[in-house]
Scaffold this active site. Structure first.
Site, PDB file in Angstrom:
ATOM      1  N   CYS A 104      37.870  44.177  38.277  1.00  0.00           N
ATOM      2  CA  CYS A 104      37.716  44.654  39.071  1.00  0.00           C
ATOM      3  C   CYS A 104      38.446  46.873  39.259  1.00  0.00           C
ATOM      4  CB  CYS A 104      37.657  44.708  40.463  1.00  0.00           C
ATOM      5  SG  CYS A 104      39.357  44.443  41.429  1.00  0.00           S
ATOM      6  N   ALA A 110      42.102  46.354  39.709  1.00  0.00           N
ATOM      7  CA  ALA A 110      43.021  46.140  38.658  1.00  0.00           C
ATOM      8  C   ALA A 110      43.250  47.076  38.005  1.00  0.00           C
ATOM      9  CB  ALA A 110      42.070  45.216  37.793  1.00  0.00           C
ATOM     10  N   ARG A 167      50.877  42.423  34.185  1.00  0.00           N
ATOM     11  CA  ARG A 167      50.677  43.426  33.426  1.00  0.00           C
ATOM     12  C   ARG A 167      51.804  43.662  32.532  1.00  0.00           C
ATOM     13  NH1 ARG A 167      49.150  47.420  30.920  1.00  0.00           N
ATOM     14  NH2 ARG A 167      46.352  47.997  30.500  1.00  0.00           N
ATOM     15  N   HIS A 219      40.921  53.174  37.301  1.00  0.00           N
ATOM     16  CA  HIS A 219      41.506  54.480  36.365  1.00  0.00           C
ATOM     17  C   HIS A 219      41.029  55.600  36.608  1.00  0.00           C
ATOM     18  CE1 HIS A 219      40.924  51.314  32.651  1.00  0.00           C
ATOM     19  NE2 HIS A 219      42.097  51.274  33.604  1.00  0.00           N
TER      20      HIS A 219
END
Lengths: 460, 543
Positions: B64, B67, B98, B196
């Site tokens: 999503c 994330a 991550r 992003h």
């Protein structure tokens, strides 16, 4: 020092959680649903939840974890998720063909007020659920309880949906396993078989999350409690529910709906909890306890007495879920260790009361806390005030272990950096021997690594 | 099933496979998925459907917006406290999962091993969570004394209308440190990609340009879209240092907010992961005149090519000579290993479905070993990542994209680098390309099957059809694929190996391929008695 910012001084916090000792409801619902044969868990929310849960469960079990999502976008968040779920149900049965879809909600769908029951009802009315197939739903808002609550809610949902009392009593005992490993589920079944009790274990992730490599992938492996078995639980003689947080709700549901009485015991971790479990089984199944069980117990006690000197008085810090912490702490107290710091992010009033009973006079210096801000940061601060000899908890403890130079035994969820938990049980008497072996292993390794040359011993 | 031996004459046409896959879908789903699967023909400008919503119920690889935002730009940045505003789950799952390595200097801050959350409870959902967030920020400041704090909004925060930006402004004024928020609720956009973009905007608005720094070298650059998985950035940094190039800032592996703040003083931006970070590069060019080029440090040949492009940009003879020297020396080591490994793995087949650039870049490494990529696709890319940047003007802006703020960026008169603009114009005249990304499809073989947002059913069919020797994806796919007897290389975490970037990384990757492709482990799957006649039993015991 990796956690170099952790202060020794404990400052009261009322809003900030740092390094939580819990996670959210839906992952528990997903794990519970995987313990049902032919079931595909479905996450009703945006993709991220499903992705995070699958990743975490996959890393813990090193096995495929399948689940689908309603893939919310902004539009579904405004107009509600009904269209997404209806379409999802249609697609899932068409493409992946499970026997059951187990839908759980997320904080997103809960906040907008999606009524899962109504949507699933509509799916049924619209003919989207094929004959002989099922959709089960549980409400699992992430802002209530913890992953343990989600597990309990999904287990309860299955019982509510499937179990029926048809007035044909079956000579069998229901076992609500609690959130334990596939290896533990296998061990619980083995113990029950040793006692000659016919049982239904639910949920059962053995043969689902520990499947053999055959060169073929099966989306629905052979394991998991079957629908027929869950249905039949309504006709059983009695339920043995393991763990107040994980299993009590479902036990009450079975009692209310099907009039199957239950006895609530701890998850059988350690000596006393296993004793109580075995006795509960014996009462429920109306069988006497066989010698073979007493012999297993005897072997455990033998190991404890042999190794007592290495365990006596050792200070331990633990974090994790209440249902596993309570019997584990009791075990440590039984063998004269000192569990001094305990945190569980999972809320629930019974925790402090029962911990106080277990620790009471034996470890009066113990500090324990659960619920908001009962996190690993707080526990680390306590450790900085006065150190411990051993840490027991999930993978996230490795940072504290390294910084403070404290031996560390991994138990709980998630374990992301080691294997073994899915294959070797920690429940039952032989499971307790494994816990001892693990604790002694790291304690003695530490002694070997730090002993001056003149006191480095071959025989211990 | 195609016969692998024929692949030397080109890849087989997978059109039938595509039809097989689509047959299983309901009509509407089939129509949509058909456009997301392209039988590649690099001689034609083909169009693929990408960056559209995942169909509900389809088992996807995607995550999503939260994330994408928390994970990519600020997650791996060590000197800032990232508070997840929401129920506990999101903060918990993004806690160290991550894989980002970071190397703080003695005494420097590193908050990455901590998970900070407001752990919202039902009363916060009902009555609002702003007060709790403020208190949490104060508590974080009090205990940790950070120089910056950021706030990440999760799904319920957006729904109940908590204004994290107002809270950030208020707390910034109260505490006197940089505090800013992100509206990166999971439901915004169609994948991590939206996150992003939101992260790029936030960091550009609140951090980039905050401090100036005296020049520290002759050639100052930023490396963007390098996340330092398995120490990739460390290896690239080593090469830069040897060449005499000053790396001001990496976005965002081994990164700091401190270095983001003066990153606008660079002479050039290099973009590696185009999908996650081209926005900052674009905005920095508009505001400060710093041009950007696309580079790739995955694969030894690509690394050499990118280094030469970098040296050509500066046009300095000494730098060019140094770069050639480093390439020559490193290539000797690389070629030696390649020659050992290649005969053992040549002709094998690879498939890759990852992220928003890896599925492209890693094909270079495979090519160096003679391994063919038969099928690939991205998890959260846009059309330009497949077809090349020239399609950007043709990309239809849909409602999901409109949800993301598009920053108005204007020229910063004080800091704008006219000298770099002149340099760029001159270089362009000589045929040097800026702001260019060719995309994955033109670089893939004819008949390679390109699939966007691949799902579980398609993965099963692809494996069955191609019988690949290696599959590259993430943790959710790993054990599924391996149950088929196909080894899976995680390209998000490298299975805790690496680095795979630059020259040293290429050597590691070749050796890793030797381990994975030349091993006999997979032959142990069948029992020895599978093909033996059954032993005939007898009820009498023979002495």
């Amino acid at each position: 020092m990796i956690l170099r910012h952790t202060t020794k001084e404990v400052k009261e916090r009322s809003a900030l959680t740092v390094n939580p000792a819990k996670t959210c409801q839906p992952i528990g619902a997903m794990y519970a649903a995987l313990g049902v044969h032919g079931c595909l868990p479905h996450s009703h929310g945006s993709q991220g939840c499903c992705s995070y849960h699958r990743s975490t469960l996959t890393r813990h079990y090193k096995e495929p974890v399948m689940a689908s999502t309603s893939s919310f976008t902004e539009g579904s968040s405004v107009f509600g998720g009904q269209a997404n779920l209806l379409q999802a149900i249609d697609n899932i049965f068409g493409i992946y063909d499970p026997d059951i879809i187990a839908v759980h909600s997320t904080c997103l769908s809960e906040t907008i007020g999606d009524d899962l029951g109504q949507i699933v009802g509509k799916a049924k009315d619209d003919g989207k659920i094929p004959e002989g197939k099922h959709v089960v739903q549980a409400s699992t808002p992430s802002y209530v309880g913890s992953h343990v609550t989600g597990y309990a809610n999904m287990v309860e949902a299955f019982i509510k949906y499937f179990s029926f009392n048809t007035n044909e009593k079956i000579r069998q005992v229901n076992l609500l396993s609690g959130w334990v490993e596939p290896s533990d589920m296998r061990e619980i079944k083995r113990i029950t078989e040793m006692m000659n009790i016919k049982s239904v274990l639910f949920p059962d992730t053995s043969d689902v999350l520990d499947t053999p490599m055959t060169g073929k992938y099966q989306m629905y492996p052979k394991g998991g409690t079957t629908v027929d078995e869950i249905v039949s639980m309504g006709n059983s003689m009695k339920t043995v529910a393991m763990g107040e947080w994980c299993s009590k709700k479902a036990a009450i549901m079975l009692d209310n709906k099907c009039k199957v009485p239950f006895s609530l015991t701890d998850i059988p971790i350690g000596l006393s909890a296993t004793d109580r479990f075995v006795q509960a089984l014996s009462t429920a199944g109306k069988v006497s306890i066989p010698d073979s069980i007493s012999e297993e117990r005897g072997r455990l006690v033998d190991v404890i007495t042999d190794m007592h000197q290495y365990l006596y008085g050792k200070r331990v810090a633990l974090w994790g879920d209440p249902d596993t912490l309570l019997p584990l702490v009791e075990f440590l107290v039984d063998i004269d260790m000192k569990p001094v710091y305990i945190v569980s992010g999972t809320p629930g009033k019974a925790f402090e009361k029962r911990m106080a009973e277990v620790l009471g006079e034996k470890v009066p210096e113990a500090k324990f806390k659960n619920g908001p801000q009962a996190d690993m940061f707080l526990m680390h601060q306590w450790i900085k005030e006065e150190p411990v000899d051993l840490l027991i908890g999930n993978t996230y403890g490795k940072y504290i272990s390294r910084d403070e130079g404290i031996p560390f035994v991994r138990m709980g969820f998630p374990i992301l950096d080691r294997i073994g938990h899915s294959y070797f049980p920690t429940v039952g008497y032989s499971g307790a021997i494994r816990i001892l072996e693990k604790m002694l292993g790291v304690l003695m390794d530490r002694q070997d690594a730090t002993a001056p040359e003149e006191s480095f011993e071959l025989v211990m | 099933m195609p016969n692998k031996k024929n692949y030397t004459n080109g890849l087989p046409d997978p059109s039938e496979l595509k039809e097989e896959i689509l047959k299983k879908y309901p009509r509407k789903v089939a129509k949509k998925r058909a456009k997301a699967m392209v039988v590649n023909d690099p001689s034609e400008g083909q169009e693929i459907m990408a960056n559209v919503r995942t169909i509900p119920g389809i088992i996807t690889q995607r995550g999503c917006t939260y994330a994408g935002c928390k994970g990519v730009v600020l997650g791996p940045t060590r000197d800032i406290i990232n508070i997840t505003h929401g129920p506990i789950g999101c903060g918990f799952y993004s806690w160290l999962t991550r894989r980002n390595q970071t190397k703080p200097a003695e005494g420097e801050d590193n908050y990455m091993p901590y998970a900070f959350s407001t752990d919202m409870q039902d009363e916060n959902i009902v009555f609002g969570g702003e007060q709790k967030l403020k208190t949490a920020i104060r508590e974080a400041f009090e205990i940790f004394k950070p120089s910056a704090i950021s706030i990440f909004s999760t799904c319920p925060v957006g729904l109940i209308g908590d204004d994290v930006h107002a809270v950030a402004r208020e707390m910034k004024a109260e505490l006197g440190i940089n505090i800013f928020g992100f509206s990166c609720e999971g439901y915004r956009g169609v994948s991590q990609s939206a996150g992003h973009h939101i992260a790029n905007n936030g960091i550009f608005k609140h951090v980039v340009g905050n401090t100036d720094r005296e020049r520290t070298g002759k050639f100052q650059v930023n490396l963007m879209g390098e996340y330092n998985i398995g120490g990739d950035a460390f290896e690239i940094e080593r090469i830069f240092e040897e060449c005499g190039i000053t790396l001001l800032s990496t976005y965002s592996g081994n990164s700091t907010v401190e270095s983001f703040a003066y990153s606008h003083t660079a002479d050039l931006n290099m973009v590696m992961c185009h999908r996650s970070i081209n926005y900052i590069a674009e905005m920095m060019e508009e505001k400060y005149g710093v041009p950007w080029i696309k580079v790739n440090f995955i694969g030894a040949e690509s690394t050499a090519k990118s280094l030469r492009k970098l040296a050509d940009y500066f046009g300095d003879d000494e730098l060019k000579a140094k770069v050639e020297e480093v390439i020559e020396r490193e290539m000797v080591k690389v070629k030696k290993v390649a020659e050992e490994v290649k005969p053992k793995v040549e002709g094998k087949l690879a498939m890759m479905f990852v992220g928003g650039s890896r599925a492209h870049h890693y094909q270079d490494l495979f090519n160096e070993l003679g391994i063919k990529t038969v099928s690939a696709g991205y998890e959260f890319a846009h059309r330009d990542d497949y077809e090349g940047r020239e399609v950007i003007p043709n990309i239809k802006i849909d409602a999901d994209t409109r949800n993301i703020e598009d920053l108005e960026v204007t020229k910063d008169e004080e800091h704008f680098r006219d000298d770099l603009v002149t340099k760029k114009t001159e270089l362009e005249k000589e045929g040097y390309t800026f702001k260019d990304y060719q995309g994955m499809m033109p670089e893939m073989s004819k008949n390679a099957l390109v699939v966007d947002d691949v799902n579980h059913w398609e993965t099963e069919k692809l494996i069955d059809f191609y019988k690949p020797d290696i599959f590259c994806a993430g943790i959710k796919e790993k054990y599924v694929v391996q149950k088929y007897g196909v080894p899976l290389k995680q390209l998000h975490s490298y299975d805790y190996g690496g680095p795979y970037a630059a020259f040293g990384g290429a050597v590691n990757f070749y050796k890793e391929m030797e381990r994975m492709l030349a091993t006999n482990i997979w032959k142990l799957v069948d029992t020895p008695w599978k093909h033996e006649p059954e032993i005939v039993g007898s009820i009498s015991i023979e002495a």
